[in-house]
Design an enzyme around this catalytic site. Sequence first.
Site, PDB file in Angstrom:
ATOM      1  N   LYS A   9       8.422  -5.795   6.143  1.00  0.00           N
ATOM      2  CA  LYS A   9       8.138  -4.384   5.884  1.00  0.00           C
ATOM      3  C   LYS A   9       8.582  -3.512   7.058  1.00  0.00           C
ATOM      4  O   LYS A   9       9.272  -2.508   6.878  1.00  0.00           O
ATOM      5  CB  LYS A   9       6.641  -4.175   5.619  1.00  0.00           C
ATOM      6  CG  LYS A   9       6.278  -2.734   5.276  1.00  0.00           C
ATOM      7  CD  LYS A   9       4.767  -2.535   5.234  1.00  0.00           C
ATOM      8  CE  LYS A   9       4.190  -2.472   6.628  1.00  0.00           C
ATOM      9  NZ  LYS A   9       2.751  -2.095   6.634  1.00  0.00           N
ATOM     10  N   ASP A  68       4.723  -1.221   1.276  1.00  0.00           N
ATOM     11  CA  ASP A  68       3.371  -1.324   1.808  1.00  0.00           C
ATOM     12  C   ASP A  68       2.389  -1.250   0.643  1.00  0.00           C
ATOM     13  O   ASP A  68       2.794  -1.321  -0.522  1.00  0.00           O
ATOM     14  CB  ASP A  68       3.105  -0.230   2.849  1.00  0.00           C
ATOM     15  CG  ASP A  68       3.058   1.166   2.231  1.00  0.00           C
ATOM     16  OD1 ASP A  68       3.368   1.316   1.019  1.00  0.00           O
ATOM     17  OD2 ASP A  68       2.712   2.116   2.949  1.00  0.00           O
TER      18      ASP A  68
END
Length: 219
Positions: free
Chosen positions: A121, A139
Amino acid sequence: MTQKERYERMIAYFEEARPTAQSELKYENPFQLLVAVILSAQCTDKRVNMTTPALFAAYPDAAAMAQATPEELFEYIHSISYPHNKSKHLAGMARKLMSDFGGEVPSDVDELQTLPGVGRKTANVIASVVFNLPALAVDTHVFRVANRIGLTRNSKNPLQTERELVKHIPEDKIPIAHHWLILHGRYVCQARKPHCTECGLTELCLWYQKSASKKNAPC
């Protein structure tokens, strides 16, 4: 509505509603953004932005931070979630930047993930925000919004969501799409109480349609 139409309408809506969507983290260069994103894990951007000015003043670049101990960094970030682990990550990240990358933040997602504290991420955030590459960070907000709207179906983890999104979103739109979905999840499509009356995507949102049908169902 086909999946292609759903994506096209989503993109058209955000292009009008959020034409200049960008990160809410405050930074002045790639190194500062990398630090801020590492700190933002399970922490609000607001709290990170309150913490980083003093940290960046003391350690403005990788060379400076590489000289710091985790204990020294802890004093600057103790109000952040998981400060002990993150102080170790920051120290290790800065040292590896110096030893392997000449102090410069790399653009390659795989190379970024070799840095302590940097997962997929975080690597995707840096690749898309700093280098404008077609990488899409997923996320909790992106995961939730994509599933509710119907952009993804039965994705079980962030990687599945990421792959589905980048398959349908035009490559040049991927960097900003990351911010569209995050900001929509942060301020409109919130986890516990989504503000559906303020949302311009209800006509294509599967979650909204399902909720509306339950309300209208006979007792």
